[in-house]
Design an enzyme around this catalytic site. Structure first.
Site, PDB file in Angstrom:
ATOM      1  N   SER A 194      -2.890  -2.902   9.035  1.00  0.00           N
ATOM      2  CA  SER A 194      -1.518  -2.453   8.868  1.00  0.00           C
ATOM      3  C   SER A 194      -0.976  -1.904  10.194  1.00  0.00           C
ATOM      4  CB  SER A 194      -1.442  -1.428   7.736  1.00  0.00           C
ATOM      5  OG  SER A 194      -0.130  -1.213   7.315  1.00  0.00           O
ATOM      6  N   ASP A 472       1.180 -10.770   1.498  1.00  0.00           N
ATOM      7  CA  ASP A 472       1.359  -9.403   1.987  1.00  0.00           C
ATOM      8  C   ASP A 472       2.833  -9.099   2.247  1.00  0.00           C
ATOM      9  OD1 ASP A 472       1.060  -6.904   3.104  1.00  0.00           O
ATOM     10  OD2 ASP A 472      -0.116  -7.579   4.833  1.00  0.00           O
TER      11      ASP A 472
END
Length: 572
Positions: A194, A472
């Site tokens: 991330s 995602d």
């Protein structure tokens, strides 16, 4: 993004009510340390609380790595301690140091990756030392006495990158002081997911002589202010019936809030039990919340959340809640008509009644005080940001990074006019700038150029792996973005691996299981394949380092011409 459940909702901007109420959500479980079958069933025992305490260490780094940069005035000559965990169980001479960057949360939440996740897997495969390194201004790693705006001047990605480089250049691991495990002598491989995924990608580019290789998993290398694309993977991969109903409900709500009279608006708010909520954008945000559970989907049962599936099941069910009255049905039916969907009022009635029930159960009924205090993002109600003690980093630190450099305002106003938005158009960029103005007296216009100068979507480098999930919500901000055609279909090599994990959401390769926890479907095959590939190319990177090191140590042979000249002189 982190304020309410930092271990589970990384990279997610907060709404105040989450801080108050989601802490005891039984559908979400915090990461556990023990294998389900008990320690004796696992090949490698779980870390006990005492063992975890033994693994905690701290390393001093400079508060200010850039004394010539006026942005950090007044400068500091002090140092502070970065907290880290390490495990040398599998270390062999010549093995690498695998450093997982903790990112925007406490390092404690990353310990499972050292025990059974990606760091454990790579350390075992390569004979390496596994490390979990904390980011400045998170957990227990603070360079300043508090989180006042003046003291947050040292909270930049640039300073934090320099921290990790300094760590790799200078580390001496307790118990291994007789070995040189600095980056000058052994390969240091950085991993991050991330924000931390973008972080390690930048690290590899900026400090190539220190960081031998990096794995950027779901790395958001492109900072974006207007990030409405956050919701697009949900739209593309979510259950069609759920997504369609959700879009229609948001459109009904927007049509009423933006285009009808005050009486209808009051009726709408009252139907949801939010009649005492002052601002319409707060109302629109609150009733949109169910969709955000997508990011918390995970193949690993220890961290998976069923909240998104629960939301979808509720808004697609044709069975209404038992306490629905005829009067309520008439009201909701009239709202559907007022919202522009009269032709589908009969089919949308029960699902919308269920949406109202969902909002009431999960939010309204859990508000124990004033609704504005519970749900508003407007400055006068952001009191949780007034506490500048370091212990409030979960509310302050990532919010500051968002306001100053990263953005990612997940709004509905940015959607093209001809596209139904996944979140209300009333939820716009100014709505997300309120915390910036209140907490830091900043306009909330992030300097995304400070981040995107490192490469953005197109960042690539030797021994930099780009890994990501097909589904995602952060993929549109990564090097695997479906909106950057030049990167789609790019070949994967050992030197620059590119892996798009089918069916995956947010950095799914980071998690792992104990041997007794695995099943025929866990981990999913695409995740197993990705992790296997990661071990393979990291081993190749380590071999490359050791070969280069060997060549540097091997003396160059004397040229034959010089040998002959030397022998003639010696014969005289």
């Amino acid at each position: 993004m982190l304020a309410h459940r930092p271990l589970l909702h990384a990279m997610r901007l907060p709404s105040p009510f989450r801080q108050l109420f989601f802490q005891d959500d039984s559908s979400l479980t915090m990461t556990r340390f023990e294998p389900t079958g008990g320690k004796d069933l696992a090949t490698r025992p779980a870390f006990s609380q005492m063992a975890k305490a033994d693994l905690i260490h701290r390393h001093p780094v400079p508060v200010d790595h850039f004394p010539d940069n006026p942005a950090y005035e007044p400068h500091s000559n002090s140092t502070f301690n970065l907290r880290y965990y390490f495990d040398a169980t599998y270390y062999r001479d010549g093995g690498p140091v695998i450093v997982l960057q903790g990112g925007e949360t406490s390092v404690e939440g990353r310990i499972p990756y050292l025990q059974k996740g990606i760091v454990y897997q790579l350390a075992q495969a390569t004979g390496g030392v596994g490390v979990i390194l904390e980011h400045r201004y998170y957990g227990d790693s603070f360079p300043t006495a508090d989180l006042s705006t003046a003291n947050l001047r040292f909270l930049t990605t640039e300073q934090a990158l320099a921290d990790q480089a300094y760590f790799s250049q200078n580390i001496k691991f307790p118990g291994l002081e007789d070995k040189d495990l600095t980056s000058a002598s052994v390969p240091h491989i950085a991993y991050g997911g991330s924000y931390a995924g973008a972080f390690v990608a930048f690290l590899r580019k900026l400090y190539p002589d220190t960081i031998w290789g990096a794995i950027s998993s779901s790395g958001v290398t492109e900072a974006i202010t207007d990030y409405w694309q956050y919701f697009e993977p949900i739209k593309d991969f979510g259950p069609p019936a759920c997504i369609l109903n959700h879009l229609k409900f948001i459109n009904i709500i927007d049509n009423i809030l933006l285009g009808t009279n005050d009486t209808t608006i009051t009726t709408l708010k009252s139907a949801f039990g939010l009649q005492n909520l002052t601002y319409l954008d707060d109302f629109a945000q609150t009733v949109s919340e169910g969709i955000y559970g997508w990011q918390s989907k995970n193949w690993d049962p220890a961290v998976n959340s069923n909240s998104f599936n629960n939301y979808c099941n509720i808004i697609t069910s044709n069975t209404a809640a038992n306490n629905t009255t005829d009067s309520t049905k008439l009201t909701v039916s009239s709202l559907i008509v007022a919202g522009g969907w009269a032709n589908e009022s009969s089919t949308l009635l029960t699902p919308m009644l269920n949406l109202i029930g969902y909002v009431n159960t999960n939010f309204v009924s859990r508000c124990r005080g004033d609704q504005d205090d519970c749900f508003s993002n407007h400055p006068e109600y952001l009191t949780y940001l007034d506490d500048k003690d370091n212990s409030n980093y979960g509310s302050i630190s990532w919010q500051y990074q968002v306001c100053t450099q990263w953005g990612y305002y997940q709004n509905g106003a940015g959607y093209p006019d001809d596209v139904l938005p996944m979140i209300s158009r009333l939820v716009d960029i100014p709505y997300f700038q309120f915390p910036c103005q209140h907490a830091f007296d900043l306009p909330g216009i992030p300097d995304t150029d400070a981040i995107n100068q490192y490469g953005g979507f197109n960042l690539s480098y030797s021994r930099l792996a780009i890994i990501g999930g097909e589904q995602d919500v952060w993929r549109p901000a990564s090097g695997l973005s479906q909106y950057v055609p030049d990167r789609v279909g790019e070949p994967s090599t050992t030197d620059q691996p590119i892996i798009l994990i089918q069916g995956a959401v947010h950095h799914w390769d980071e998690n792992g299981l104990f041997p007794n926890e695995t099943t025929t479907t866990l981990p999913p095959q695409p995740v197993k394949d990705a992790q296997s590939q990661e071990a393979t190319f990291v081993k190749a990177w380590v071999d490359e380092f050791n070969q280069e090191k060997k060549l540097k140590r091997t003396p160059k042979p004397t040229p034959l011409r010089k040998q002959m000249r030397g022998s003639r002189r010696g014969s005289l």
